[in-house]
Design a protein around this motif. Structure first.
Motif, PDB file in Angstrom:
ATOM      1  N   LYS A 163      69.808  30.365 -57.095  1.00  0.00           N
ATOM      2  CA  LYS A 163      70.137  30.423 -55.668  1.00  0.00           C
ATOM      3  C   LYS A 163      68.899  30.153 -54.817  1.00  0.00           C
ATOM      4  CE  LYS A 163      74.201  33.298 -55.408  1.00  0.00           C
ATOM      5  NZ  LYS A 163      74.816  34.485 -54.836  1.00  0.00           N
ATOM      6  N   PHE A 164      67.761  30.679 -55.251  1.00  0.00           N
ATOM      7  CA  PHE A 164      66.521  30.458 -54.524  1.00  0.00           C
ATOM      8  C   PHE A 164      66.224  28.962 -54.454  1.00  0.00           C
ATOM      9  CE2 PHE A 164      61.907  30.315 -54.035  1.00  0.00           C
ATOM     10  CZ  PHE A 164      61.712  31.235 -53.022  1.00  0.00           C
ATOM     11  N   SER A 165      66.346  28.272 -55.580  1.00  0.00           N
ATOM     12  CA  SER A 165      66.078  26.830 -55.625  1.00  0.00           C
ATOM     13  C   SER A 165      67.081  26.028 -54.816  1.00  0.00           C
ATOM     14  CB  SER A 165      66.098  26.333 -57.067  1.00  0.00           C
ATOM     15  OG  SER A 165      65.041  26.888 -57.782  1.00  0.00           O
ATOM     16  N   GLY A 166      68.341  26.379 -54.949  1.00  0.00           N
ATOM     17  CA  GLY A 166      69.387  25.590 -54.305  1.00  0.00           C
ATOM     18  C   GLY A 166      69.565  25.859 -52.828  1.00  0.00           C
ATOM     19  N   ASP A 167      69.387  27.112 -52.414  1.00  0.00           N
ATOM     20  CA  ASP A 167      69.677  27.497 -51.031  1.00  0.00           C
ATOM     21  C   ASP A 167      68.424  27.728 -50.186  1.00  0.00           C
ATOM     22  OD1 ASP A 167      72.342  27.473 -51.849  1.00  0.00           O
ATOM     23  OD2 ASP A 167      72.423  29.646 -52.131  1.00  0.00           O
ATOM     24  N   VAL A 168      67.471  28.472 -50.722  1.00  0.00           N
ATOM     25  CA  VAL A 168      66.325  28.917 -49.930  1.00  0.00           C
ATOM     26  C   VAL A 168      65.231  27.860 -49.825  1.00  0.00           C
ATOM     27  CG1 VAL A 168      64.528  30.667 -49.741  1.00  0.00           C
ATOM     28  CG2 VAL A 168      66.817  31.332 -50.474  1.00  0.00           C
ATOM     29  N   LEU A 169      64.851  27.268 -50.939  1.00  0.00           N
ATOM     30  CA  LEU A 169      63.737  26.316 -50.915  1.00  0.00           C
ATOM     31  C   LEU A 169      63.924  25.194 -49.899  1.00  0.00           C
ATOM     32  CD1 LEU A 169      62.573  25.978 -54.618  1.00  0.00           C
ATOM     33  CD2 LEU A 169      61.519  27.260 -52.761  1.00  0.00           C
ATOM     34  N   LYS A 197      65.975  24.999 -47.314  1.00  0.00           N
ATOM     35  CA  LYS A 197      66.220  25.514 -45.961  1.00  0.00           C
ATOM     36  C   LYS A 197      64.968  26.142 -45.349  1.00  0.00           C
ATOM     37  CE  LYS A 197      69.068  28.975 -43.606  1.00  0.00           C
ATOM     38  NZ  LYS A 197      70.059  30.011 -43.801  1.00  0.00           N
ATOM     39  N   VAL A 198      64.275  26.970 -46.102  1.00  0.00           N
ATOM     40  CA  VAL A 198      63.162  27.747 -45.562  1.00  0.00           C
ATOM     41  C   VAL A 198      61.815  27.053 -45.742  1.00  0.00           C
ATOM     42  CG1 VAL A 198      61.955  29.965 -45.708  1.00  0.00           C
ATOM     43  CG2 VAL A 198      64.440  29.900 -45.910  1.00  0.00           C
ATOM     44  N   PHE A 199      61.607  26.451 -46.908  1.00  0.00           N
ATOM     45  CA  PHE A 199      60.298  25.881 -47.215  1.00  0.00           C
ATOM     46  C   PHE A 199      60.257  24.357 -47.189  1.00  0.00           C
ATOM     47  CE2 PHE A 199      60.265  30.088 -49.193  1.00  0.00           C
ATOM     48  CZ  PHE A 199      59.079  30.593 -48.691  1.00  0.00           C
ATOM     49  N   GLY A 200      61.399  23.712 -47.082  1.00  0.00           N
ATOM     50  CA  GLY A 200      61.432  22.258 -47.083  1.00  0.00           C
ATOM     51  C   GLY A 200      61.018  21.656 -48.409  1.00  0.00           C
ATOM     52  N   VAL A 201      61.224  22.394 -49.479  1.00  0.00           N
ATOM     53  CA  VAL A 201      60.857  21.971 -50.831  1.00  0.00           C
ATOM     54  C   VAL A 201      62.143  21.837 -51.637  1.00  0.00           C
ATOM     55  CG1 VAL A 201      59.622  22.667 -52.922  1.00  0.00           C
ATOM     56  CG2 VAL A 201      58.650  23.170 -50.698  1.00  0.00           C
ATOM     57  N   ARG A 202      62.195  20.866 -52.520  1.00  0.00           N
ATOM     58  CA  ARG A 202      63.419  20.641 -53.295  1.00  0.00           C
ATOM     59  C   ARG A 202      63.345  21.163 -54.725  1.00  0.00           C
ATOM     60  NH1 ARG A 202      67.267  19.059 -50.249  1.00  0.00           N
ATOM     61  NH2 ARG A 202      66.853  17.580 -48.628  1.00  0.00           N
ATOM     62  N   THR A 203      62.154  21.312 -55.270  1.00  0.00           N
ATOM     63  CA  THR A 203      62.070  21.735 -56.669  1.00  0.00           C
ATOM     64  C   THR A 203      61.337  23.066 -56.804  1.00  0.00           C
ATOM     65  OG1 THR A 203      60.007  20.578 -57.124  1.00  0.00           O
ATOM     66  CG2 THR A 203      62.048  19.333 -57.477  1.00  0.00           C
ATOM     67  N   PHE A 204      61.805  23.867 -57.745  1.00  0.00           N
ATOM     68  CA  PHE A 204      61.209  25.170 -58.016  1.00  0.00           C
ATOM     69  C   PHE A 204      59.767  25.015 -58.483  1.00  0.00           C
ATOM     70  CE2 PHE A 204      60.752  29.118 -60.526  1.00  0.00           C
ATOM     71  CZ  PHE A 204      61.076  30.034 -59.535  1.00  0.00           C
ATOM     72  N   SER A 205      59.507  24.003 -59.302  1.00  0.00           N
ATOM     73  CA  SER A 205      58.147  23.807 -59.809  1.00  0.00           C
ATOM     74  C   SER A 205      57.164  23.501 -58.677  1.00  0.00           C
ATOM     75  CB  SER A 205      58.106  22.716 -60.877  1.00  0.00           C
ATOM     76  OG  SER A 205      58.566  21.494 -60.360  1.00  0.00           O
ATOM     77  N   SER A 206      57.593  22.781 -57.647  1.00  0.00           N
ATOM     78  CA  SER A 206      56.730  22.517 -56.487  1.00  0.00           C
ATOM     79  C   SER A 206      56.410  23.816 -55.757  1.00  0.00           C
ATOM     80  CB  SER A 206      57.409  21.554 -55.511  1.00  0.00           C
ATOM     81  OG  SER A 206      57.554  20.294 -56.081  1.00  0.00           O
ATOM     82  N   PHE A 207      57.407  24.669 -55.628  1.00  0.00           N
ATOM     83  CA  PHE A 207      57.194  25.966 -54.983  1.00  0.00           C
ATOM     84  C   PHE A 207      56.197  26.808 -55.784  1.00  0.00           C
ATOM     85  CE2 PHE A 207      58.369  30.454 -54.417  1.00  0.00           C
ATOM     86  CZ  PHE A 207      58.156  30.580 -53.055  1.00  0.00           C
ATOM     87  N   ILE A 208      56.354  26.825 -57.107  1.00  0.00           N
ATOM     88  CA  ILE A 208      55.441  27.599 -57.964  1.00  0.00           C
ATOM     89  C   ILE A 208      54.014  27.064 -57.838  1.00  0.00           C
ATOM     90  CG2 ILE A 208      54.872  28.197 -60.361  1.00  0.00           C
ATOM     91  CD1 ILE A 208      57.304  29.717 -59.233  1.00  0.00           C
TER      92      ILE A 208
END
Length: 89
Positions: A47-53, A55-66
């Motif tokens: 859900k964090f990857s699909g919904d939050v990233l 919308k909130v961070f403008g990032v599409r992939t979990f690995s980019s966020f990490i």
């Protein structure tokens, strides 16, 4: 002031955006502070990857966020051993 200057001044840093998200009750089932007050967790990575990233961070992939977390000095403590999607930082 020009419109672009106002937008730049009001834009939150990555850390400020993360703090706002962790303090926002609407995201508590996805990411939240843990009871010790020193750590936080991504409780539901899907859900964090699909919904939050996006919308909130403008990032599409979990690995980019990490990677961004790592650049800001955050380190993953553990991936929950119960098989859930929880990441603790």
């Amino acid at each position: 002031k020009q419109q672009g200057q106002e937008d730049q001044e009001e834009k939150l840093s990555f850390a400020e955006t993360l703090m706002s998200l962790l303090m926002d009750e609407q995201y508590s089932k996805v990411a939240t502070f843990l009871p010790d007050g020193n750590t936080w967790a991504i409780v539901d990575a899907k859900k964090f990857s699909g919904d939050v990233l996006p919308k909130v961070f403008g990032v599409r992939t979990f690995s980019s966020f990490i990677r961004k977390l790592n650049r800001w000095g955050f380190k993953r403590i553990t991936k929950d051993k119960s098989g859930s999607d929880k990441y603790v930082f």
